[in-house]
Design an enzyme around this catalytic site. Structure first.
Site, mmCIF file in Angstrom:
data_model
loop_
_atom_site.group_PDB
_atom_site.id
_atom_site.type_symbol
_atom_site.label_atom_id
_atom_site.label_comp_id
_atom_site.label_asym_id
_atom_site.label_seq_id
_atom_site.Cartn_x
_atom_site.Cartn_y
_atom_site.Cartn_z
ATOM 1 N N ASP A 19 -13.691 4.908 0.018
ATOM 2 C CA ASP A 19 -14.345 4.376 1.224
ATOM 3 C C ASP A 19 -15.330 5.374 1.837
ATOM 4 O O ASP A 19 -16.270 4.976 2.521
ATOM 5 C CB ASP A 19 -13.292 4.028 2.282
ATOM 6 C CG ASP A 19 -12.705 2.635 2.088
ATOM 7 O OD1 ASP A 19 -12.979 2.016 1.038
ATOM 8 O OD2 ASP A 19 -11.971 2.166 2.981
ATOM 9 N N ALA B 33 -9.933 -0.609 -2.714
ATOM 10 C CA ALA B 33 -8.988 0.307 -3.349
ATOM 11 C C ALA B 33 -9.273 0.437 -4.842
ATOM 12 O O ALA B 33 -9.212 1.533 -5.406
ATOM 13 C CB ALA B 33 -7.562 -0.192 -3.116
ATOM 14 N N ARG C 149 -3.587 -8.564 11.016
ATOM 15 C CA ARG C 149 -2.610 -8.501 9.925
ATOM 16 C C ARG C 149 -1.229 -8.152 10.437
ATOM 17 O O ARG C 149 -1.088 -7.337 11.344
ATOM 18 C CB ARG C 149 -3.024 -7.420 8.911
ATOM 19 C CG ARG C 149 -4.131 -7.846 8.002
ATOM 20 C CD ARG C 149 -4.626 -6.685 7.206
ATOM 21 N NE ARG C 149 -3.790 -6.411 6.059
ATOM 22 C CZ ARG C 149 -4.177 -6.623 4.797
ATOM 23 N NH1 ARG C 149 -5.346 -7.154 4.555
ATOM 24 N NH2 ARG C 149 -3.387 -6.318 3.809
ATOM 25 N N ARG D 79 0.808 -1.221 0.000
ATOM 26 C CA ARG D 79 0.000 0.000 0.000
ATOM 27 C C ARG D 79 0.849 1.283 0.000
ATOM 28 O O ARG D 79 0.621 2.173 -0.826
ATOM 29 C CB ARG D 79 -0.954 0.008 1.184
ATOM 30 C CG ARG D 79 -1.849 1.222 1.261
ATOM 31 C CD ARG D 79 -2.483 1.318 2.626
ATOM 32 N NE ARG D 79 -3.408 0.228 2.867
ATOM 33 C CZ ARG D 79 -4.699 0.265 2.555
ATOM 34 N NH1 ARG D 79 -5.205 1.336 2.019
ATOM 35 N NH2 ARG D 79 -5.478 -0.763 2.787
HETATM 36 C C1 LIG Z 1 -7.458 -5.295 6.213
HETATM 37 C C2 LIG Z 1 -7.838 -4.673 4.914
HETATM 38 C C3 LIG Z 1 -7.452 -5.262 3.697
HETATM 39 C C4 LIG Z 1 -7.804 -4.692 2.492
HETATM 40 N N1 LIG Z 1 -7.420 -5.276 1.308
HETATM 41 C C5 LIG Z 1 -7.827 -4.745 0.128
HETATM 42 C C6 LIG Z 1 -7.505 -5.358 -1.138
HETATM 43 O O1 LIG Z 1 -6.836 -6.384 -1.189
HETATM 44 N N2 LIG Z 1 -7.939 -4.779 -2.286
HETATM 45 C C7 LIG Z 1 -8.647 -3.613 -2.272
HETATM 46 O O2 LIG Z 1 -9.011 -3.132 -3.362
HETATM 47 N N3 LIG Z 1 -8.967 -3.005 -1.101
HETATM 48 C C8 LIG Z 1 -8.581 -3.544 0.085
HETATM 49 N N4 LIG Z 1 -8.919 -2.948 1.254
HETATM 50 C C9 LIG Z 1 -9.716 -1.745 1.208
HETATM 51 C C10 LIG Z 1 -8.872 -0.535 0.868
HETATM 52 O O3 LIG Z 1 -7.785 -0.476 1.754
HETATM 53 C C11 LIG Z 1 -9.691 0.739 0.982
HETATM 54 O O4 LIG Z 1 -10.897 0.567 0.297
HETATM 55 C C12 LIG Z 1 -8.936 1.926 0.373
HETATM 56 O O5 LIG Z 1 -7.788 2.204 1.130
HETATM 57 C C13 LIG Z 1 -9.824 3.168 0.331
HETATM 58 O O6 LIG Z 1 -9.076 4.245 -0.114
HETATM 59 P P1 LIG Z 1 -9.572 5.715 0.172
HETATM 60 O O7 LIG Z 1 -8.594 6.603 -0.513
HETATM 61 O O8 LIG Z 1 -11.006 5.848 -0.168
HETATM 62 O O9 LIG Z 1 -9.505 5.891 1.738
HETATM 63 P P2 LIG Z 1 -8.266 5.853 2.730
HETATM 64 O O10 LIG Z 1 -7.183 4.994 2.200
HETATM 65 O O11 LIG Z 1 -8.843 5.556 4.049
HETATM 66 O O12 LIG Z 1 -7.726 7.342 2.710
HETATM 67 C C14 LIG Z 1 -8.412 8.401 3.333
HETATM 68 C C15 LIG Z 1 -7.427 9.521 3.583
HETATM 69 O O13 LIG Z 1 -8.142 10.659 4.012
HETATM 70 C C16 LIG Z 1 -7.428 11.257 5.100
HETATM 71 N N5 LIG Z 1 -8.406 12.032 5.853
HETATM 72 C C17 LIG Z 1 -9.435 11.576 6.595
HETATM 73 N N6 LIG Z 1 -10.153 12.585 7.087
HETATM 74 C C18 LIG Z 1 -9.565 13.720 6.654
HETATM 75 C C19 LIG Z 1 -9.859 15.094 6.833
HETATM 76 N N7 LIG Z 1 -10.901 15.501 7.558
HETATM 77 N N8 LIG Z 1 -9.062 16.002 6.233
HETATM 78 C C20 LIG Z 1 -7.996 15.600 5.484
HETATM 79 N N9 LIG Z 1 -7.662 14.308 5.304
HETATM 80 C C21 LIG Z 1 -8.454 13.381 5.862
HETATM 81 C C22 LIG Z 1 -6.853 10.053 5.837
HETATM 82 O O14 LIG Z 1 -5.796 10.419 6.690
HETATM 83 C C23 LIG Z 1 -6.425 9.188 4.673
HETATM 84 O O15 LIG Z 1 -5.124 9.520 4.220
HETATM 85 C C24 LIG Z 1 -8.572 -3.500 2.483
HETATM 86 C C25 LIG Z 1 -8.954 -2.901 3.687
HETATM 87 C C26 LIG Z 1 -8.612 -3.492 4.901
HETATM 88 C C27 LIG Z 1 -9.074 -2.855 6.192
#
Ligand SMILES: Cc1cc2nc3c(=O)[nH]c(=O)nc-3n(C[C@H](O)[C@H](O)[C@H](O)COP(=O)(O)OP(=O)(O)OC[C@H]3O[C@@H](n4cnc5c(N)ncnc54)[C@H](O)[C@@H]3O)c2cc1C
Length: 489
Positions: free
Chosen positions: A334, A347, A219, A142
């Site tokens: 998410d 992701a 994990r 990641r």
């Molecule tokens: C154990 C586990 C295994 C996984 N394995 C997979 C996989 O194999 N394949 C897959 O596709 N997905 C997988 N996922 C899911 C995947 O990790 C998430 O869906 C993905 O990271 C979502 O990305 P995102 O950018 O939407 O959110 P996030 O990665 O959560 O990023 C959100 C960002 O916003 C920032 N933020 C939050 N609030 C604020 C604010 N108010 N102001 C400014 N910044 C803020 C946070 O700090 C963070 O950097 C897994 C999840 C888990 C828990």
């Protein structure tokens, strides 16, 4: 078109976008909106992209607090998440520095392999996927992936402001103002909120109560040098240089994944976990589900340095509206749709969102940006909702697998995240948005018919909730999700 760092950029739209969150979804959205001619700024509350993903410097008090970080040191991003990688030549090359085909296999706890195969998109041939130019790595670290996106933002001059927690957003007919915790104000035409699950930003949009899924993921990731030479656990690594492996051991109501790879042997194990659970606790839990574990697996657990991340899997029901009523604020990743890890899709769907919103904003332009976000939402909701639901079904299939049946018929018996379907990985979200934009806009503005075709062919969309899934599972009724439409290859 202008060209920067080899990236062809569409003419300026005069449209300013503030992206909240520098996760995989937010950074990808920043790149795609920039490429489509928007002026983009990213605000990230953490001080840096963490080695553990998006961990802030402040560690959570308890594993139940999911507001501060996203765990999961590795994730899979299948072809539909990298369809636009080719437009960024340096990043395309960066991605390919570290790729390998990984076998995926199902094991009995006692160490017998029941089935070994490759991901569907490898088996079916790269040319049939949505990203034929990308040699997909089954799993990516990641932080490596997120930093790859960040580096590309930097090369393009997209400002990414760390330590900036977006606190509040105010919307008017002409734009939005985002205020940060430290009092800075950012004006924009559109705010894209990629702030992950549970951030609390935009509490009125796309928010449903956070529910416990009743399961947890434990994990740990660490360099292979940690495993002692000559120990039983070393047996598990003996073919890893030739063939990295994604092993899934199936027990009763439990699955254990060992991802055995060659790509991390820098000896810096201290980066790889936070102190939450003793490996011994996990071993005890393994023995509660099966009493005949392969000694190599148990030894592997015993050699995990220090402690294991314990992540309570929390959930929000699908919410259909991801935008503000005015359309100038839109959620993605998410923040719009929570995924269980067993969906293997969080992701990648965040990446698909990012590509879609970029193209919708290009087509809508500054004038129609509030409609563009609503078209984006309409194009994305049903697809992500079905994949969210698949997380429950995958877990069920893995936790109650008939291993004898799989062993007897390994070629046809795909279960869990081994069976995704061509509709997932052959989908090109950019082309889809281009083709569907006008039809969808007309539907939203005039009520003309519109049907999403980014679903399994023939699928009839059925709304669902976590409660409805739990009720079905409690009644031991099989799900018909994967027989609703065509989920084959
Ligand atoms: C154990 C586990 C295994 C996984 N394995 C997979 C996989 O194999 N394949 C897959 O596709 N997905 C997988 N996922 C899911 C995947 O990790 C998430 O869906 C993905 O990271 C979502 O990305 P995102 O950018 O939407 O959110 P996030 O990665 O959560 O990023 C959100 C960002 O916003 C920032 N933020 C939050 N609030 C604020 C604010 N108010 N102001 C400014 N910044 C803020 C946070 O700090 C963070 O950097 C897994 C999840 C888990 C828990």
């Amino acid at each position: 078109m202008s060209v920067i760092n080899g990236v062809e950029r569409y003419p300026s739209l005069g449209l300013k976008v503030v992206v909240v969150g520098a996760g995989v979804g937010g950074l990808m959205a920043a790149l795609e909106c920039w490429r489509k001619g928007c002026d983009v700024i990213v605000l990230e509350r953490a001080n840096e992209i963490s080695v553990l993903g998006n961990l802030t410097s402040k560690r959570p008090e308890s594993h139940r607090d999911d507001s501060n970080f996203t765990p999961g040191d590795y994730f899979t991003i299948p072809p539909s998440g990298v369809t636009t990688l080719k437009y960024y030549p340096t990043m395309h090359a960066d991605y390919h520095k570290d790729v390998y085909d990984c076998s995926i296999s199902i094991w009995r706890p006692n160490g017998t392999c029941v089935k070994r195969t490759f991901p569907e998109w490898v088996r079916e041939g790269r040319e049939n996927t949505a990203a034929p130019d990308v040699k997909i790595s089954f799993i990516k670290r990641r932080p490596v992936y997120t930093n790859m996106l960040l580096d590309q933002c930097v090369r393009l001059g997209i400002p990414v402001h760390f330590g900036q927690k977006a606190d509040k957003v105010t919307e008017s007919d002409s734009g939005v103002v985002i205020e940060t915790k430290t009092g800075e104000k950012y004006e924009a035409d559109v705010c894209l909120s990629g702030d992950g699950i549970g951030s609390g930003f935009t509490p009125d949009i796309c928010n449903a109560p956070v529910l416990e899924s009743g399961y947890a993921a434990a994990r740990a990731a660490f360099p292979r040098d940690v495993i002692k030479k000559g120990s039983p656990a070393e047996e598990l690594l003996k073919t890893v240089d030739e063939q990295p492996e994604f092993r899934t051991y199936l027990g009763d109501d439990l699955h254990l994944i060992l991802f055995l790879t060659k790509d991390w042997s820098d000896g810096n194990a201290a980066e790889s976990w936070h102190n939450l659970r003793d490996p011994e606790v996990c071993i005890k839990q393994l023995y509660e589900k099966a009493d005949n574990w392969d000694p190599a697996v148990i030894d592997f657990f015993q050699q995990i340095p220090e402690k294991i991340v314990d992540w309570g899997l929390r959930w929000r029901d699908p919410v259909e509206q991801w935008t503000s009523n005015g359309g100038r604020i839109a959620k993605l990743g998410d923040a719009a749709h929570a995924f269980l890890p067993t969906a293997g899709n969080g992701a990648v769907q965040a990446c698909e969102d990012a590509v879609t919103i970029g193209e919708c904003l290009r087509l809508g332009g500054k004038e129609n940006a509030p409609w563009a976000t609503k078209v984006y939402n309409k194009l994305r909701f049903q697809r992500t909702s079905i994949l969210q639901q698949s997380g429950f079904i995958n877990r069920e299939e893995l936790h109650h697998a008939d291993l004898n049946a799989i062993e007897a018929n390994p070629d046809v018996k795909d279960i869990g995240f081994f069976k995704g379907g061509k509709w997932v990985w052959a989908h090109n979200p950019e082309t889809y948005a281009t083709e569907k934009y006008d039809e969808c806009l007309s539907h939203l503005q005039k009520g003309t018919p519109f049907v999403n075709t980014n679903l399994p062919p023939g699928h009839m969309y059925n709304p669902w909730t976590m409660a409805s899934e739990n009720e079905r599972m409690a009644a031991q009724l099989p799900s018909n999700l994967k027989t609703n439409g065509y989920w084959g290859v």
